[in-house]
Design an enzyme around this catalytic site. Structure first.
Site, PDB file in Angstrom:
ATOM      1  N   LYS A 115      -3.052   8.333   3.383  1.00  0.00           N
ATOM      2  CA  LYS A 115      -4.094   7.988   4.102  1.00  0.00           C
ATOM      3  C   LYS A 115      -4.097   8.531   5.563  1.00  0.00           C
ATOM      4  CE  LYS A 115      -7.324   6.249   1.346  1.00  0.00           C
ATOM      5  NZ  LYS A 115      -8.147   6.963   0.574  1.00  0.00           N
ATOM      6  N   TYR A 161       0.885  -1.199  -0.055  1.00  0.00           N
ATOM      7  CA  TYR A 161      -0.024  -0.082   0.015  1.00  0.00           C
ATOM      8  C   TYR A 161       0.761   1.411  -0.029  1.00  0.00           C
ATOM      9  CZ  TYR A 161      -4.438   2.722   0.865  1.00  0.00           C
ATOM     10  OH  TYR A 161      -5.544   3.383   0.468  1.00  0.00           O
TER      11      TYR A 161
HETATM   12  P1  NAD Z   1     -12.496   4.224  -7.778  1.00  0.00           P
HETATM   13  O1  NAD Z   1     -11.328   4.081  -8.888  1.00  0.00           O
HETATM   14  O2  NAD Z   1     -13.825   3.881  -8.354  1.00  0.00           O
HETATM   15  O3  NAD Z   1     -12.333   5.698  -7.256  1.00  0.00           O
HETATM   16  C1  NAD Z   1     -11.322   6.500  -7.112  1.00  0.00           C
HETATM   17  C2  NAD Z   1     -11.861   8.015  -7.780  1.00  0.00           C
HETATM   18  O4  NAD Z   1     -10.872   8.905  -7.563  1.00  0.00           O
HETATM   19  C3  NAD Z   1     -12.009   7.625  -9.285  1.00  0.00           C
HETATM   20  O5  NAD Z   1     -13.446   8.139  -9.533  1.00  0.00           O
HETATM   21  C4  NAD Z   1     -11.109   8.526  -9.982  1.00  0.00           C
HETATM   22  O6  NAD Z   1     -11.710   9.486 -11.086  1.00  0.00           O
HETATM   23  C5  NAD Z   1     -10.991   9.598  -8.716  1.00  0.00           C
HETATM   24  N1  NAD Z   1      -9.642  10.386  -8.988  1.00  0.00           N
HETATM   25  C6  NAD Z   1      -8.307   9.956  -9.160  1.00  0.00           C
HETATM   26  N2  NAD Z   1      -7.514  11.038  -9.381  1.00  0.00           N
HETATM   27  C7  NAD Z   1      -8.373  12.196  -9.405  1.00  0.00           C
HETATM   28  C8  NAD Z   1      -8.002  13.599  -9.639  1.00  0.00           C
HETATM   29  N3  NAD Z   1      -6.932  14.095  -9.765  1.00  0.00           N
HETATM   30  N4  NAD Z   1      -9.133  14.343  -9.543  1.00  0.00           N
HETATM   31  C9  NAD Z   1     -10.589  13.940  -9.316  1.00  0.00           C
HETATM   32  N5  NAD Z   1     -10.446  12.510  -9.058  1.00  0.00           N
HETATM   33  C10 NAD Z   1      -9.660  11.926  -9.005  1.00  0.00           C
HETATM   34  O7  NAD Z   1     -12.021   3.436  -6.653  1.00  0.00           O
HETATM   35  P2  NAD Z   1     -12.776   3.306  -4.965  1.00  0.00           P
HETATM   36  O8  NAD Z   1     -11.996   2.146  -4.679  1.00  0.00           O
HETATM   37  O9  NAD Z   1     -14.111   3.303  -5.123  1.00  0.00           O
HETATM   38  O10 NAD Z   1     -12.124   4.495  -4.315  1.00  0.00           O
HETATM   39  C11 NAD Z   1     -12.562   5.495  -3.817  1.00  0.00           C
HETATM   40  C12 NAD Z   1     -11.911   5.808  -2.367  1.00  0.00           C
HETATM   41  O11 NAD Z   1     -12.287   4.740  -1.592  1.00  0.00           O
HETATM   42  C13 NAD Z   1     -10.567   5.888  -2.355  1.00  0.00           C
HETATM   43  O12 NAD Z   1     -10.325   6.992  -1.339  1.00  0.00           O
HETATM   44  C14 NAD Z   1      -9.865   4.868  -1.712  1.00  0.00           C
HETATM   45  O13 NAD Z   1      -8.690   5.026  -1.339  1.00  0.00           O
HETATM   46  C15 NAD Z   1     -10.899   4.521  -0.857  1.00  0.00           C
HETATM   47  N6  NAD Z   1     -10.949   3.032  -0.622  1.00  0.00           N
HETATM   48  C16 NAD Z   1     -11.078   1.939  -1.386  1.00  0.00           C
HETATM   49  C17 NAD Z   1     -10.907   0.589  -0.938  1.00  0.00           C
HETATM   50  C18 NAD Z   1     -11.108  -0.531  -1.852  1.00  0.00           C
HETATM   51  O14 NAD Z   1     -10.646  -1.598  -1.483  1.00  0.00           O
HETATM   52  N7  NAD Z   1     -11.353  -0.341  -3.164  1.00  0.00           N
HETATM   53  C19 NAD Z   1     -10.740   0.136   0.509  1.00  0.00           C
HETATM   54  C20 NAD Z   1     -10.789   1.533   1.352  1.00  0.00           C
HETATM   55  C21 NAD Z   1     -10.914   2.891   0.886  1.00  0.00           C
HETATM   56  O1  0WE Z   2      -7.076   2.973  -1.636  1.00  0.00           O
HETATM   57  C1  0WE Z   2      -7.011   2.005  -2.273  1.00  0.00           C
HETATM   58  C2  0WE Z   2      -6.522   2.061  -3.717  1.00  0.00           C
HETATM   59  C3  0WE Z   2      -6.376   3.256  -4.491  1.00  0.00           C
HETATM   60  C4  0WE Z   2      -5.584   3.356  -5.649  1.00  0.00           C
HETATM   61  C5  0WE Z   2      -5.845   2.568  -6.784  1.00  0.00           C
HETATM   62  C6  0WE Z   2      -5.165   2.674  -7.764  1.00  0.00           C
HETATM   63  C7  0WE Z   2      -4.983   1.551  -8.818  1.00  0.00           C
HETATM   64  C8  0WE Z   2      -4.769   2.394  -9.992  1.00  0.00           C
HETATM   65  C9  0WE Z   2      -4.803   4.319  -5.591  1.00  0.00           C
HETATM   66  N1  0WE Z   2      -3.960   4.552  -6.737  1.00  0.00           N
HETATM   67  C10 0WE Z   2      -4.076   3.651  -8.016  1.00  0.00           C
HETATM   68  N2  0WE Z   2      -3.150   4.062  -8.928  1.00  0.00           N
HETATM   69  C11 0WE Z   2      -3.368   3.259  -9.935  1.00  0.00           C
HETATM   70  O2  0WE Z   2      -2.811   3.517 -10.916  1.00  0.00           O
HETATM   71  N3  0WE Z   2      -7.420   1.007  -1.648  1.00  0.00           N
HETATM   72  C12 0WE Z   2      -7.503   0.983  -0.372  1.00  0.00           C
HETATM   73  C13 0WE Z   2      -7.424  -0.781  -2.313  1.00  0.00           C
HETATM   74  C14 0WE Z   2      -5.852  -1.153  -1.848  1.00  0.00           C
HETATM   75  O3  0WE Z   2      -5.120  -0.967  -2.799  1.00  0.00           O
HETATM   76  C15 0WE Z   2      -3.852  -1.425  -2.574  1.00  0.00           C
HETATM   77  C16 0WE Z   2      -4.234  -2.417  -1.295  1.00  0.00           C
HETATM   78  C17 0WE Z   2      -5.661  -1.983  -1.073  1.00  0.00           C
HETATM   79  C18 0WE Z   2      -6.626  -2.689  -0.099  1.00  0.00           C
HETATM   80  C19 0WE Z   2      -2.607  -1.504  -2.983  1.00  0.00           C
HETATM   81  C20 0WE Z   2      -1.803  -2.552  -2.376  1.00  0.00           C
HETATM   82  C21 0WE Z   2      -1.888  -3.285  -1.288  1.00  0.00           C
HETATM   83  C22 0WE Z   2      -3.449  -3.153  -0.742  1.00  0.00           C
END
Ligand code: NAD
Ligand code: 0WE
Length: 253
Positions: free
Chosen positions: A162, A155
């Protein structure tokens, strides 16, 4: 009671996005919604999703740009007629930084992750404050992850971002409390969004959750949405993190 409230949702990329699950849940509560999206490539998808719940306030906003943020908040305040709720669901780190060692993160990619994934909450809260204050208060929710509090292999710089996001959420809660604006975070377990699926080894993370979490299962975006809606509506809850991770965070081994 969220009926009739006005909300901005930032971070919908597609129907799997956590932000979209929150939008659907808010819509079900009778909330009027507006959306920001990043880049032309996402416009069609976000517009179609918004239309499916009767919203046509869909504006581009790259959170790295103050000019974009100013224009977007102007258009949204006008389009909605005010603002009560803000959902921040935005994160990004360079793909190469979500593998290998944290120590290899470059200065540029470190600030990129912190800019998009953490500073953007403060930038949006700053612009939301006068709109929410004019309506007697408001509520902001952001999406965080356990990797900001403890080391989750790979991560990496997102964990540092975060940690910055979590601390920003608390300082914003303190700053905005006197304006009756609450600020909270949902800490979600791994959810199979498109962004997450592109991460190598994501499947083994969900296996580990299934083995070790108290509830022995994974969570989905609608679970996250339910808690986000709760936080958006919860009187006197501010500056906190609600874990939607089947209890995984409580375990030490
Ligand atoms: P997602 O890719 O659907 O959402 C991420 C969003 O960030 C996208 O809509 C993307 O367009 C936007 N984004 C990235 N760069 C940007 C920029 N410069 N300006 C405006 N928007 C921008 O993925 P998600 O998993 O729904 O992620 C949403 C949130 O949830 C994130 O903060 C992520 O860290 C958090 N999160 C995700 C998980 C997981 O496992 N998916 C777990 C915990 C927290
Ligand atoms: O916040 C996240 C992931 C957000 C994210 C995802 C991407 C994929 C595409 C941020 N940046 C990028 N850049 C890209 O180019 N999570 C909480 C999901 C997540 O991501 C991981 C995790 C978990 C959980 C990455 C490594 C290890 C665990």
């Amino acid at each position: 009671m969220l009926e009739g409230k006005l909300a901005l949702v930032a971070g919908v990329a597609n129907r799997r996005s956590i932000a979209w699950a929150v939008a659907e849940a808010l819509h079900a509560q009778g909330v009027k919604l507006a959306f920001t999206y990043q880049g032309e490539r996402l416009e069609k998808t976000v517009r179609e999703l918004a239309a499916s719940i009767g919203s046509d306030i869909v504006v581009p906003c790259d959170v790295r740009s103050d000019a974009d943020l100013d224009r977007a908040f102007g258009e949204i305040a006008g389009g909605l007629g005010g603002l009560d709720l803000l959902v921040h669901s935005v994160a990004f780190a360079a793909a190469g930084d979500l593998e290998g060692r944290f120590i290899d993160t470059t200065r540029e990619n470190f600030w990129l992750a912190v800019d998009i994934s953490a500073y953007s909450l403060t930038a949006m809260a700053k612009r939301a404050e006068p709109l929410m204050a004019a309506r007697g208060g408001g509520s902001i929710v952001t999406m965080t992850y356990l990797g900001g509090e403890r080391v989750v292999p790979r991560y990496n710089v997102m964990g540092v971002a975060k940690a910055t996001l979590d601390a920003s959420m608390r300082y914003l809660a303190a700053d905005l409390g006197p304006s009756n604006i609450r600020v909270n975070a949902v800490s979600a377990g791994p959810v199979r969004t498109l962004a997450a699926r592109s991460i190598p080894g994501f499947g083994s993370m969900t296996d580990i959750v299934e083995q070790r979490a108290p509830l022995k299962r994974n969570i989905d975006a609608s679970d996250v949405a339910q808690t986000a809606v709760y936080l958006l509506d919860a009187p006197n809850v501010t500056g906190t993190i609600a874990y939607v991770d089947a209890g995984y965070h409580a375990m030490g081994m």
